[in-house]
Design a protein around this motif. Structure first.
Motif, PDB file in Angstrom:
ATOM      1  N   LEU A 577      30.589 106.322  50.845  1.00 54.51           N
ATOM      2  CA  LEU A 577      31.195 105.423  51.828  1.00 54.51           C
ATOM      3  C   LEU A 577      30.493 104.077  51.781  1.00 54.51           C
ATOM      4  N   MET A 578      31.263 103.004  51.752  1.00 53.57           N
ATOM      5  CA  MET A 578      30.713 101.654  51.702  1.00 53.57           C
ATOM      6  C   MET A 578      31.431 100.762  52.697  1.00 53.57           C
ATOM      7  N   ARG A 579      30.720  99.791  53.222  1.00 50.92           N
ATOM      8  CA  ARG A 579      31.327  98.859  54.172  1.00 50.92           C
ATOM      9  C   ARG A 579      32.336  97.955  53.485  1.00 50.92           C
ATOM     10  N   SER A 580      31.990  97.471  52.292  1.00 58.85           N
ATOM     11  CA  SER A 580      32.881  96.570  51.548  1.00 58.85           C
ATOM     12  C   SER A 580      33.040  97.088  50.129  1.00 58.85           C
ATOM     13  N   PRO A 581      33.848  98.104  49.922  1.00 66.35           N
ATOM     14  CA  PRO A 581      33.948  98.704  48.586  1.00 66.35           C
ATOM     15  C   PRO A 581      34.550  97.778  47.549  1.00 66.35           C
ATOM     16  N   GLY A 582      35.397  96.824  47.973  1.00 66.51           N
ATOM     17  CA  GLY A 582      36.068  95.964  47.004  1.00 66.51           C
ATOM     18  C   GLY A 582      35.107  95.232  46.087  1.00 66.51           C
ATOM     19  N   SER A 583      33.978  94.758  46.644  1.00 67.95           N
ATOM     20  CA  SER A 583      33.022  93.985  45.856  1.00 67.95           C
ATOM     21  C   SER A 583      31.914  94.846  45.257  1.00 67.95           C
ATOM     22  N   ARG A 584      31.892  96.144  45.553  1.00 65.26           N
ATOM     23  CA  ARG A 584      30.779  96.991  45.132  1.00 65.26           C
ATOM     24  C   ARG A 584      31.207  98.185  44.283  1.00 65.26           C
ATOM     25  N   SER A 585      32.496  98.486  44.289  1.00 61.25           N
ATOM     26  CA  SER A 585      32.957  99.699  43.607  1.00 61.25           C
ATOM     27  C   SER A 585      32.627  99.688  42.123  1.00 61.25           C
TER      28      SER A 585
END
Length: 647
Positions: A577-585
């Motif tokens: 789970l990530m807060r901002s997956p778009g920039s970290r996936s």
């Protein structure tokens, strides 16, 4: 398969003829209980209700589809046991037309069925998010062109206050946020006028008479008490070192006395608080020789933290005298009137754009539905609302914590006298405030309704489902520990006590010693090798997570099935789970690939990066300059011209 319900769950399922608020914690079986309540109502041998006599409101279309499917499964299972039941067959036949839908779907049906009363074309369509955004931008440009031409003094005041040196983007942003925020209110124009009247009143009143100033005074009082508590803890350490106490003690005592004076002044009024904050000064610390430097440094830091906190209150909370507050409020009136006029003009242009396209947005559906159900002058139900309410035996609302004012007004308008509202949600799971959800609506009923044990017959009541049947005891204990320490009325609008805590209820988990919650601190300066530069934070985190998952897989960490049996974990058992997956996936996917761990993730789409829009943008680029090779090839290969690669 028979289900053993807890006493609270049975009360939720069986309570009738009253407004019922169910605070259902995560993993408490909320959906199962809701389905069981519906089944019991439509199969009640004494007082049955047809499924199309219920209005079941869900938060998403997927949730509505799941609810319909689960009700169908239960009816089919019962029909298999009672194949001759006409009642069950009738409910299955009615299920396809049952009102199990989102608020917007209900409003859409209502508007389509009553389009003449709404004054809309029956062939209207709904705008999608991207088209709505483009239409808003166009309306904003048209509105500002008109305003620049008129040069109204209130508009110029708003422009001077918000516009940047080389543009008015900030002003546009403020107007857009104002418009979006107002759409969640039943009477946007009335709310805005009330806000301006409040500012006009404040321009001629003492600050402590205004609600927002009272909030600031309370904040000063509470924050000062907090700072005093931290400094007092340091002072007690100071008392254990007499030689340092002799030098630092007077400064600490001066700070504590200043804090007490500020708190007392905050209770006396705005100007008294302003003066107390203004007069506070940072005391000097006398030099100490021969003492432990680490200890004296910590004591200095404690003094500095207290003084910095007081200085911040003086700069940001109560930073000006009452006379200046009144002058600034008076000076803000043209700005507020300018914003009101801009918002109303924007709404007019946006409405014209939608009318030209014979389109509505979701907000329009809600406001048109309210216009059909509530008399704007009296606030009473319309004839149509009373007719609809006669056909609705009960309104069941899921995810009630994410309701806003206008949606709650709809539920009240559809409720006939004696009809019951069944409201289920969990304010601790409210995450949609950025979409204008108002969890205080849920909290208001939560604080007002009596518990089911105390409420009299027919009296509004609440039932708490706090037993969690999904997670291990260790997960719940760590969750309760964190939130009992950070959640309060002041920070989160509710306390986290025994009633709000998650209680263990999953009986199928075997006792184990290797399930404690883990917290890991990852250094942002982690290096891949001795001579390498520090890696990025997201890369360091991704590599750590991948290594931890690889270890779990290699060791065959046991996972508990729903029947209590154990098996080695698999990659699909693990979620990141990530807060901002778009920039970290991408970074996490790369780190997992390095460890031979398969993964899947969904990238968010972008309207302007879709194939169709990219082609149109390329076409516009070569219209502007046909010598651009890449856009030219893009257009030639597109369906517009259909060139093959060879051609």
């Amino acid at each position: 398969m028979s289900v053993t319900w807890t006493e609270e769950q049975k009360q939720v399922i069986e309570t009738r003829n009253t407004n019922l608020l169910v605070s259902a914690a995560a993993g408490s079986g909320k959906t199962a209980v809701l389905v069981e309540r519906v089944i019991r109502r439509i199969t009640d041998p004494q007082d049955p209700v047809d499924i199309d006599g219920l209005l079941i409101v869900t938060f998403t279309n997927a949730a509505a589809a799941e609810m319909r499917e689960r009700i169908a499964d239960r009816l089919l299972a019962q029909l298999a046991e009672e194949p001759g039941s006409r009642r069950l067959r009738r409910q299955l036949a009615l299920l396809g037309g049952a009102r199990i839908q989102t608020v917007h779907a209900f409003c859409l049906d209502l508007v389509r069925q009553n389009f003449t009363q709404c004054g809309v074309n029956p062939g209207f369509r709904l705008l999608d998010t991207a088209e709505s955004q483009l239409l808003k931008e166009q309306a904003m440009e048209e509105m500002l062109e008109e305003q620049y031409a008129d040069q109204d003094p209130d508009f110029l005041a708003a422009l001077d206050n918000f516009a940047e040196e080389r543009g008015d983007r900030k002003l546009q942003q403020v107007v857009m946020e104002l418009y979006e925020g107002l759409r969640s209110h039943v009477d946007p124009a009335g709310w805005l006028e009330q806000a301006i009247q409040t500012a006009e009143y404040g321009a001629h009143s003492q600050p402590e008479e205004l609600e927002w100033c009272q909030d600031l005074l309370r904040y000063v009082e509470e924050q000062t008490a907090y700072l005093e508590g931290r400094l007092l803890a340091a002072y007690r350490q100071l008392e254990e070192v007499p030689e340092v106490l002799a030098k630092y003690g007077p400064a600490f005592e001066q700070c504590l006395a200043g804090g007490r004076q500020i708190r007392q002044a905050a209770g006396q009024g705005w100007d008294a608080c302003f003066e107390a904050l203004r007069q506070f000064s940072k005391p000097r610390l006398a030099a100490v020789r021969g003492a432990d430097k680490g200890f004296t440094d910590r004591m200095k830091e404690a003094r500095d933290a207290f003084c910095a906190g007081i200085e911040q209150l003086a700069a940001e909370a109560v930073s000006r005298p009452g006379s200046q507050v009144r002058r600034e409020l008076a000076a803000s009136l043209p700005i507020l009137r300018g914003l009101r006029d801009l918002e109303q003009a924007f709404e007019r242009f946006y409405g014209q754009g939608k009318k030209r396209r014979n389109a509505l947005d979701f907000s329009d559906l809600e406001h048109l539905a309210i216009g059909l159900l509530v008399d704007r002058k009296t606030g009473e139900q319309t004839l149509l609302a009373r007719q609809l309410a006669e056909g609705i035996q009960e309104i069941l609302v899921d995810e009630y914590q994410d309701t806003n004012e206008i949606q709650d007004c709809l539920f009240q308008a559809l409720r006939r006298p004696g009809n019951s509202l069944f409201l289920v949600g969990d304010v601790k799971q409210s995450i949609y405030r950025f979409r204008l959800a108002d969890p205080t609506i849920f909290l208001g009923k939560y604080n007002r309704f009596k518990s089911w044990q105390e409420a009299a017959d027919g009296e509004e009541r609440k039932i708490l489902l706090s037993r969690n049947f999904r997670s291990r005891r260790e997960i719940l204990e760590s969750t309760n520990f964190i939130f009992s320490n950070i959640l309060s009325v002041e920070m989160g609008e509710m306390d986290y006590g025994e009633d709000e805590a998650l209680h263990f209820g999953a009986a199928y988990y075997p006792e184990r010693m290797d399930c404690q919650t883990e917290f890991h601190l990852i250094s942002a300066h982690q290096k891949a090798g001795e001579n390498d530069k520090p890696v990025k934070k997201v890369t360091a985190e991704a590599r750590f997570v991948a290594a931890r998952i690889r270890k779990l897989l290699d060791e065959g960490y046991p996972v508990t099935e729903s029947d209590g049996t154990l098996r080695p974990c698999r990659p699909e058992d693990i979620v990141i789970l990530m807060r901002s997956p778009g920039s970290r996936s991408a970074a996490f996917a790369a780190a997992l690939a390095e460890r031979d761990i398969p993964c899947s993730f969904q990238e968010s789409g972008d309207f302007f990066h879709t194939m169709e829009i990219s082609v149109m943008l390329s076409l516009l680029e070569i219209v502007d300059n046909p010598r651009q090779d890449v856009p030219l090839i893009s257009v030639l290969r597109s369906p517009l011209f259909g060139f093959t690669a060879d051609r």
